[in-house]
Design a protein around this motif. Structure first.
Motif, PDB file in Angstrom:
ATOM      1  N   LEU A 180       0.827  -1.211   0.000  1.00 30.39           N
ATOM      2  CA  LEU A 180       0.000   0.000   0.000  1.00 30.39           C
ATOM      3  C   LEU A 180       0.863   1.264   0.000  1.00 30.39           C
ATOM      4  O   LEU A 180       0.584   2.211  -0.738  1.00 30.39           O
ATOM      5  N   GLY A 181       1.928   1.275   0.821  1.00 32.77           N
ATOM      6  CA  GLY A 181       2.789   2.461   0.883  1.00 32.77           C
ATOM      7  C   GLY A 181       3.443   2.754  -0.457  1.00 32.77           C
ATOM      8  O   GLY A 181       3.458   3.908  -0.911  1.00 32.77           O
ATOM      9  N   THR A 182       3.954   1.713  -1.096  1.00 31.73           N
ATOM     10  CA  THR A 182       4.610   1.897  -2.397  1.00 31.73           C
ATOM     11  C   THR A 182       3.611   2.407  -3.432  1.00 31.73           C
ATOM     12  O   THR A 182       3.912   3.331  -4.208  1.00 31.73           O
ATOM     13  N   LEU A 183       2.438   1.820  -3.414  1.00 34.86           N
ATOM     14  CA  LEU A 183       1.435   2.221  -4.406  1.00 34.86           C
ATOM     15  C   LEU A 183       0.946   3.651  -4.164  1.00 34.86           C
ATOM     16  O   LEU A 183       0.706   4.402  -5.114  1.00 34.86           O
ATOM     17  N   LEU A 184       0.827   4.032  -2.889  1.00 32.64           N
ATOM     18  CA  LEU A 184       0.414   5.410  -2.600  1.00 32.64           C
ATOM     19  C   LEU A 184       1.469   6.410  -3.060  1.00 32.64           C
ATOM     20  O   LEU A 184       1.134   7.476  -3.587  1.00 32.64           O
ATOM     21  N   VAL A 185       2.746   6.074  -2.844  1.00 28.51           N
ATOM     22  CA  VAL A 185       3.821   6.964  -3.311  1.00 28.51           C
ATOM     23  C   VAL A 185       3.749   7.133  -4.825  1.00 28.51           C
ATOM     24  O   VAL A 185       3.822   8.254  -5.360  1.00 28.51           O
ATOM     25  N   ILE A 186       3.589   6.010  -5.533  1.00 32.90           N
ATOM     26  CA  ILE A 186       3.504   6.064  -6.999  1.00 32.90           C
ATOM     27  C   ILE A 186       2.297   6.893  -7.445  1.00 32.90           C
ATOM     28  O   ILE A 186       2.400   7.763  -8.319  1.00 32.90           O
ATOM     29  N   THR A 187       1.168   6.633  -6.820  1.00 36.55           N
ATOM     30  CA  THR A 187      -0.062   7.307  -7.238  1.00 36.55           C
ATOM     31  C   THR A 187      -0.027   8.805  -6.937  1.00 36.55           C
ATOM     32  O   THR A 187      -0.375   9.634  -7.795  1.00 36.55           O
ATOM     33  N   ILE A 188       0.393   9.148  -5.722  1.00 39.19           N
ATOM     34  CA  ILE A 188       0.358  10.566  -5.325  1.00 39.19           C
ATOM     35  C   ILE A 188       1.406  11.379  -6.086  1.00 39.19           C
ATOM     36  O   ILE A 188       1.109  12.469  -6.594  1.00 39.19           O
ATOM     37  N   VAL A 189       2.643  10.848  -6.172  1.00 42.69           N
ATOM     38  CA  VAL A 189       3.699  11.609  -6.864  1.00 42.69           C
ATOM     39  C   VAL A 189       3.370  11.782  -8.341  1.00 42.69           C
ATOM     40  O   VAL A 189       3.422  12.898  -8.886  1.00 42.69           O
ATOM     41  N   SER A 190       3.009  10.692  -9.011  1.00 36.37           N
ATOM     42  CA  SER A 190       2.688  10.804 -10.436  1.00 36.37           C
ATOM     43  C   SER A 190       1.417  11.625 -10.648  1.00 36.37           C
ATOM     44  O   SER A 190       1.318  12.404 -11.609  1.00 36.37           O
ATOM     45  N   GLY A 191       0.444  11.487  -9.755  1.00 32.97           N
ATOM     46  CA  GLY A 191      -0.795  12.253  -9.880  1.00 32.97           C
ATOM     47  C   GLY A 191      -0.575  13.743  -9.728  1.00 32.97           C
ATOM     48  O   GLY A 191      -1.132  14.543 -10.488  1.00 32.97           O
ATOM     49  N   MET A 192       0.238  14.145  -8.769  1.00 30.95           N
ATOM     50  CA  MET A 192       0.471  15.577  -8.562  1.00 30.95           C
ATOM     51  C   MET A 192       1.331  16.170  -9.690  1.00 30.95           C
ATOM     52  O   MET A 192       1.120  17.311 -10.106  1.00 30.95           O
ATOM     53  N   LEU A 193       2.309  15.381 -10.166  1.00 28.12           N
ATOM     54  CA  LEU A 193       3.082  15.856 -11.325  1.00 28.12           C
ATOM     55  C   LEU A 193       2.163  16.039 -12.533  1.00 28.12           C
ATOM     56  O   LEU A 193       2.271  17.024 -13.282  1.00 28.12           O
ATOM     57  N   LEU A 194       1.249  15.098 -12.695  1.00 31.05           N
ATOM     58  CA  LEU A 194       0.312  15.177 -13.816  1.00 31.05           C
ATOM     59  C   LEU A 194      -0.634  16.361 -13.650  1.00 31.05           C
ATOM     60  O   LEU A 194      -0.987  17.029 -14.635  1.00 31.05           O
ATOM     61  N   ALA A 195      -1.042  16.653 -12.427  1.00 24.79           N
ATOM     62  CA  ALA A 195      -1.935  17.792 -12.185  1.00 24.79           C
ATOM     63  C   ALA A 195      -1.257  19.111 -12.557  1.00 24.79           C
ATOM     64  O   ALA A 195      -1.886  19.989 -13.172  1.00 24.79           O
ATOM     65  N   VAL A 196       0.013  19.255 -12.186  1.00 21.21           N
ATOM     66  CA  VAL A 196       0.751  20.475 -12.546  1.00 21.21           C
ATOM     67  C   VAL A 196       0.860  20.590 -14.070  1.00 21.21           C
ATOM     68  O   VAL A 196       0.672  21.671 -14.657  1.00 21.21           O
ATOM     69  N   TRP A 197       1.132  19.456 -14.724  1.00 23.56           N
ATOM     70  CA  TRP A 197       1.237  19.439 -16.184  1.00 23.56           C
ATOM     71  C   TRP A 197      -0.106  19.800 -16.825  1.00 23.56           C
ATOM     72  O   TRP A 197      -0.175  20.532 -17.826  1.00 23.56           O
ATOM     73  N   VAL A 198      -1.203  19.291 -16.243  1.00 29.83           N
ATOM     74  CA  VAL A 198      -2.546  19.585 -16.747  1.00 29.83           C
ATOM     75  C   VAL A 198      -2.828  21.088 -16.678  1.00 29.83           C
ATOM     76  O   VAL A 198      -3.371  21.682 -17.623  1.00 29.83           O
ATOM     77  N   VAL A 199      -2.469  21.705 -15.571  1.00 28.77           N
ATOM     78  CA  VAL A 199      -2.686  23.146 -15.411  1.00 28.77           C
ATOM     79  C   VAL A 199      -1.922  23.915 -16.494  1.00 28.77           C
ATOM     80  O   VAL A 199      -2.459  24.830 -17.132  1.00 28.77           O
ATOM     81  N   LEU A 200      -0.679  23.530 -16.720  1.00 26.95           N
ATOM     82  CA  LEU A 200       0.152  24.211 -17.712  1.00 26.95           C
ATOM     83  C   LEU A 200      -0.411  24.042 -19.122  1.00 26.95           C
ATOM     84  O   LEU A 200      -0.578  25.023 -19.872  1.00 26.95           O
ATOM     85  N   VAL A 201      -0.733  22.791 -19.489  1.00 29.82           N
ATOM     86  CA  VAL A 201      -1.240  22.518 -20.843  1.00 29.82           C
ATOM     87  C   VAL A 201      -2.585  23.214 -21.070  1.00 29.82           C
ATOM     88  O   VAL A 201      -2.836  23.779 -22.140  1.00 29.82           O
ATOM     89  N   SER A 202      -3.450  23.186 -20.064  1.00 33.12           N
ATOM     90  CA  SER A 202      -4.767  23.817 -20.198  1.00 33.12           C
ATOM     91  C   SER A 202      -4.636  25.319 -20.414  1.00 33.12           C
ATOM     92  O   SER A 202      -5.283  25.897 -21.307  1.00 33.12           O
ATOM     93  N   THR A 203      -3.817  25.967 -19.603  1.00 32.56           N
ATOM     94  CA  THR A 203      -3.663  27.417 -19.709  1.00 32.56           C
ATOM     95  C   THR A 203      -3.049  27.816 -21.049  1.00 32.56           C
ATOM     96  O   THR A 203      -3.527  28.746 -21.711  1.00 32.56           O
TER      97      THR A 203
END
Length: 205
Positions: A141-164
């Motif tokens: 669970l810990g490993t999967l949460l790290v993967i999900t949260i880190v990749s998800g937040m990086l993707l969210a920042v990228w989404v904001v940039l691409v959208s704008t």
């Protein structure tokens, strides 16, 4: 720089963007002529996305939790990008959008997308862990949460940039952002979401 003629909250605009740059009316022929070449190009991009995903087949079969994670993650990123594009496009049509990092409306939209991403991707980590265990996965669970949260937040920042950037460039080139931005953002997220996820997987595992 303001899309409208009014200066909001006493801020000085850095550049005036004429409202006339936006299409004055919506017609079937205008929408079709804009979208057909765009959707053809994005269809080719989708084929590339499938090829990219296929290149990670071995890791996906080794870790069923990742197999669960991929479609939900890129779909969520596309949804967040669509929300961002829709809100920016509405403000642009109203003449209240100012493309500036100091704009409180831009900050509010970015904060909302980042907050949604932080909430959804944490829940997604728990769900992928549970479903992965049922399918015989061996990621903790810990490993999967790290993967999900880190990749998800990086993707969210990228989404904001691409959208704008998509909304701004659509406006600058005289296209209605309502027609162009959401297909662009969702397709870009399909490819980059997979790359970001497996980039984080490679580092963590």
């Amino acid at each position: 720089m303001s899309a409208g003629g009014d200066v909001r909250r006493g801020d000085e605009p850095t550049e005036e963007l004429p409202q006339e740059n936006l299409p004055r009316e919506w017609t079937v022929s205008g929408i079709v002529s804009t979208l057909v070449p765009l959707l053809l190009a994005l269809s080719i991009l989708q084929m590339v996305s499938g090829t990219v995903l296929e290149s990670f087949e071995e890791q996906l079969l080794s870790y069923p939790s990742l197999l669960v994670l991929v479609p939900v993650m890129i779909g969520t990123a596309g949804n967040l990008g669509s929300i961002m594009c829709a809100r920016l496009s509405t403000q642009l049509h109203l003449g209240t959008l100012e493309f500036s990092p100091t704009n409180p409306d831009i900050r509010a939209n970015v904060g909302a997308v980042i907050g949604l991403a932080a909430t959804v991707f944490v829940m997604l980590g728990f769900a992928a862990w549970g479903i992965g265990n049922v399918l015989g996965g061996n990621l903790g669970l810990g490993t999967l949460l790290v993967i999900t949260i880190v990749s998800g937040m990086l993707l969210a920042v990228w989404v904001v940039l691409v959208s704008t950037v998509s909304v701004y460039l659509s406006y600058r080139f005289g296209y209605d952002p309502d027609d162009t931005t959401i297909p662009i953002v969702t397709n870009v997220c399909d490819i980059t979401g997979v790359l970001i996820l497996f980039g984080v997987v490679t580092v963590v595992l």
